[in-house]
Design a protein around this motif. Structure first.
Motif, mmCIF file in Angstrom:
data_model
loop_
_atom_site.group_PDB
_atom_site.id
_atom_site.type_symbol
_atom_site.label_atom_id
_atom_site.label_comp_id
_atom_site.label_asym_id
_atom_site.label_seq_id
_atom_site.Cartn_x
_atom_site.Cartn_y
_atom_site.Cartn_z
ATOM 1 N N VAL A 272 16.053 -17.528 -73.988
ATOM 2 C CA VAL A 272 14.798 -18.000 -73.399
ATOM 3 C C VAL A 272 14.711 -19.522 -73.443
ATOM 4 N N LEU A 273 15.103 -20.121 -74.571
ATOM 5 C CA LEU A 273 15.042 -21.577 -74.683
ATOM 6 C C LEU A 273 15.945 -22.258 -73.659
ATOM 7 N N LEU A 274 17.081 -21.635 -73.345
ATOM 8 C CA LEU A 274 17.972 -22.215 -72.345
ATOM 9 C C LEU A 274 17.373 -22.151 -70.942
ATOM 10 N N VAL A 275 16.529 -21.169 -70.685
ATOM 11 C CA VAL A 275 15.795 -21.153 -69.412
ATOM 12 C C VAL A 275 14.893 -22.385 -69.337
ATOM 13 N N GLY A 276 14.197 -22.673 -70.448
ATOM 14 C CA GLY A 276 13.386 -23.885 -70.498
ATOM 15 C C GLY A 276 14.229 -25.139 -70.354
ATOM 16 N N THR A 277 15.473 -25.083 -70.823
ATOM 17 C CA THR A 277 16.371 -26.234 -70.727
ATOM 18 C C THR A 277 16.646 -26.618 -69.279
ATOM 19 N N TRP A 278 16.646 -25.631 -68.380
ATOM 20 C CA TRP A 278 16.842 -25.952 -66.957
ATOM 21 C C TRP A 278 15.757 -26.926 -66.482
ATOM 22 N N PHE A 279 14.509 -26.641 -66.820
ATOM 23 C CA PHE A 279 13.422 -27.536 -66.420
ATOM 24 C C PHE A 279 13.500 -28.856 -67.181
ATOM 25 N N ALA A 280 14.001 -28.819 -68.427
ATOM 26 C CA ALA A 280 14.174 -30.048 -69.193
ATOM 27 C C ALA A 280 15.221 -30.951 -68.540
ATOM 28 N N ILE A 281 16.271 -30.349 -67.972
ATOM 29 C CA ILE A 281 17.307 -31.126 -67.293
ATOM 30 C C ILE A 281 16.744 -31.753 -66.020
ATOM 31 N N LEU A 282 15.974 -30.987 -65.259
ATOM 32 C CA LEU A 282 15.312 -31.555 -64.075
ATOM 33 C C LEU A 282 14.416 -32.719 -64.477
ATOM 34 N N SER A 283 13.728 -32.564 -65.607
ATOM 35 C CA SER A 283 12.852 -33.632 -66.101
ATOM 36 C C SER A 283 13.664 -34.857 -66.508
ATOM 37 N N ASN B 87 9.067 -13.446 -79.895
ATOM 38 C CA ASN B 87 9.872 -13.320 -78.674
ATOM 39 C C ASN B 87 9.088 -13.765 -77.447
ATOM 40 N N ALA B 88 7.876 -13.248 -77.308
ATOM 41 C CA ALA B 88 7.039 -13.621 -76.167
ATOM 42 C C ALA B 88 6.605 -15.078 -76.260
ATOM 43 N N ALA B 89 6.391 -15.560 -77.495
ATOM 44 C CA ALA B 89 5.946 -16.944 -77.681
ATOM 45 C C ALA B 89 6.993 -17.947 -77.201
ATOM 46 N N MET B 90 8.262 -17.520 -77.106
ATOM 47 C CA MET B 90 9.299 -18.407 -76.578
ATOM 48 C C MET B 90 8.976 -18.868 -75.156
ATOM 49 N N LEU B 91 8.181 -18.066 -74.443
ATOM 50 C CA LEU B 91 7.807 -18.439 -73.074
ATOM 51 C C LEU B 91 6.977 -19.706 -73.045
ATOM 52 N N ALA B 92 6.327 -20.034 -74.169
ATOM 53 C CA ALA B 92 5.526 -21.265 -74.223
ATOM 54 C C ALA B 92 6.401 -22.485 -73.934
ATOM 55 N N PHE B 93 7.653 -22.452 -74.371
ATOM 56 C CA PHE B 93 8.538 -23.594 -74.181
ATOM 57 C C PHE B 93 9.012 -23.687 -72.737
ATOM 58 N N VAL B 94 9.217 -22.534 -72.112
ATOM 59 C CA VAL B 94 9.586 -22.539 -70.692
ATOM 60 C C VAL B 94 8.426 -23.093 -69.866
ATOM 61 N N ILE B 95 7.206 -22.618 -70.152
ATOM 62 C CA ILE B 95 6.018 -23.085 -69.426
ATOM 63 C C ILE B 95 5.814 -24.577 -69.648
ATOM 64 N N ALA B 96 6.000 -25.037 -70.898
ATOM 65 C CA ALA B 96 5.781 -26.449 -71.215
ATOM 66 C C ALA B 96 6.784 -27.346 -70.491
ATOM 67 N N GLU B 97 8.058 -26.939 -70.473
ATOM 68 C CA GLU B 97 9.062 -27.744 -69.783
ATOM 69 C C GLU B 97 8.823 -27.744 -68.279
ATOM 70 N N ALA B 98 8.394 -26.595 -67.739
ATOM 71 C CA ALA B 98 8.088 -26.534 -66.309
ATOM 72 C C ALA B 98 6.905 -27.433 -65.968
ATOM 73 N N ALA B 99 5.900 -27.457 -66.849
ATOM 74 C CA ALA B 99 4.729 -28.323 -66.624
ATOM 75 C C ALA B 99 5.124 -29.796 -66.686
#
Length: 461
Positions: A338-349, A390-402
């Motif tokens: 899940v964190l690596l999914v957030g990493t995609w948005f972090a790379i775009l950032s 597990n579900a709370a990991m989505l907070a990092f994906v949402i935060a990086e996307a924001a």
């Protein structure tokens, strides 16, 4: 009308390319050492011990960043940086800051231990406090080398420090598999490089000094770094500080393993942005639509390759954790995916931040980090108690996307428009994750996407 030249002289280009090569190579080596050390320490120590150190390191980082007035940056930036009166004044301020942090750490030990309801911190925090003295004593020679562009010497020193620090912790963990191995390893790994730093230049140049003009210049320059450091610390460390209070330390240690790998990927692309895209954009002199047209092909090709590689990483992240860690750490597999999914948005950032810095608009970077912190601080306490870690990991994906959305909006206002490319790449990234996971499932390497979903529905924390 003369034609404007954007190319740097060949000799200058060669020097900068050589410097960038040393920085990239030694950084990659440091990351390999860091990850290898993380794996060995996980085999030698219990997850709760790693969780304890994750909290201590977050508190230590907070102390350093929340008092960061840009001492080193002032030496690099100021035209008087090599003047002994200036850099010795900077060193004196650094010494005073280290002593202040040492006494503040001692004074806050009891409140912090009570706040986290962890009595072991009553002993561990004072034991770690001398670290601030060591960092305060460290010579400003590193920043003088940076100013002089003596990158090779500086890069090798940093690499040697990383090797020594990791070796000390691993050896101590093997000899005494307790939290004290990590504490003593951290102290030794900081003290020895601090002493060695004095020999990067003539050690006799160091003097206690207090020049009012230098003090004024350092404080004036550092106030913006101070504000930026606060936002950066909150964005990057709120999760560690919050989770340490609401989940067991053993689970925090497992989470820390996943964060180590996800952060390594993000930091790599931040370095690429800082050392490739940022100077490239700055050097061209192009702005707006012209810059978009010039940089779009390179950006699209790079992110296309990243999307493929990162999608494969997401699909195989849990299997990697199962392979290199024992069963105590296997929960880190889903966290890492899940964190690596957030990493995609972090790379775009990271790509967006490098371009914003290149066109002289750094305010968007701090604003983006502020939004990231706000999203994590709001969503993490809501998701965790209701749905588990597990579900709370989505907070990092949402935060990086924001964070990316804010930077994309700020970038669009400057005429840099890549939103269509990014939407297509993001859709392709998620499609590739699905395809890679199903393909590896057919090969018997992983479970399918449905198994992933079932694992994600398990409650932790």
């Amino acid at each position: 009308m003369t034609k404007r030249k954007f190319l740097t002289p060949p000799r200058s280009w060669q020097i900068h390319a050589n410097a960038a090569g040393w920085i990239a190579a030694t950084y990659a080596a440091q990351q390999i050492i860091r990850l290898f050390s993380s794996i060995l320490l996980a085999w030698l120590l219990a997850p709760a011990l790693l969780g304890t150190m994750l909290l201590i390191n977050a508190l230590r980082t907070g102390g350093e960043l929340l008092t960061d007035v840009g001492i080193g940056q002032s030496i690099v930036n100021n035209r008087r940086g090599e003047d002994p009166a200036f850099f010795n004044t900077a060193w004196t301020i650094q010494l005073l800051r280290g002593a202040l942090l040492f006494f503040v750490a001692l004074a806050l030990t009891v409140p912090i231990a009570h706040a986290y309801d962890k009595p072991e911190l009553l002993i561990l925090l004072p034991a770690v406090a001398p670290l601030f003295i060591f960092t305060g004593l460290t010579s400003p020679a590193r920043f003088l080398l940076q100013k002089r562009m003596e990158v090779r010497k500086l890069a090798l020193f940093d690499l040697g420090s990383a090797v020594f620090g990791a070796s000390a912790q691993i050896l101590l963990a093997f000899l005494m598999p307790t939290v004290w191995a990590l504490i003593w390893g951290l102290l030794i790994g900081t003290a020895v490089p601090a002493i060695a730093s004095f020999f990067l230049i003539d050690w006799r140049m160091h003097r206690l000094r207090w020049e009012k003009e230098a003090v004024h210049a350092i404080i004036h320059f550092g106030k913006w770094i101070f504000l930026s450091s606060i936002v950066y610390f909150l964005a990057m460390n709120f999760d560690r500080l919050y989770l340490a209070d609401v989940i067991p330390l053993a689970l925090l240690g497992i989470y820390g393993i996943a964060r180590t790998f996800a952060d390594a990927v993000t930091e790599l692309f931040q370095r690429l942005g800082n050392f490739l895209i940022f100077p490239k954009v700055s050097a061209t002199g192009l702005r707006g639509a012209e810059l978009s047209v010039a940089i779009a092909p390179m950006r699209l090709a790079l992110l296309g390759v990243v999307a493929c590689g990162l999608a494969l990483g997401v699909a195989l992240a849990d299997q990697f954790i199962y392979l290199v860690y024992d069963a105590r750490y296997h929960d880190a597999g889903f966290f890492l995916s899940v964190l690596l999914v957030g990493t995609w948005f972090a790379i775009l950032s990271a790509m967006a931040e490098a371009m914003m810095m290149g066109i002289g608009k750094p305010s968007g970077v701090a604003f983006g980090n502020g939004v990231k912190f706000a999203v994590i601080a709001f969503t993490l306490p809501i998701l965790l108690p209701r749905f588990g870690l597990n579900a709370a990991m989505l907070a990092f994906v949402i935060a990086e996307a924001a964070r990316y959305a804010v930077l994309a909006w700020r970038k669009r206002r400057t005429g840099l428009q890549f939103l269509r490319h990014d939407v297509v790449l993001t859709l392709a990234f998620f499609a590739l994750i699905f395809l890679f996971r199903e393909a590896t499932s057919l090969l018997g390497l992983t479970g399918g996407v449905s198994d992933w979903v079932r694992e994600g529905m398990q409650v932790h924390g």
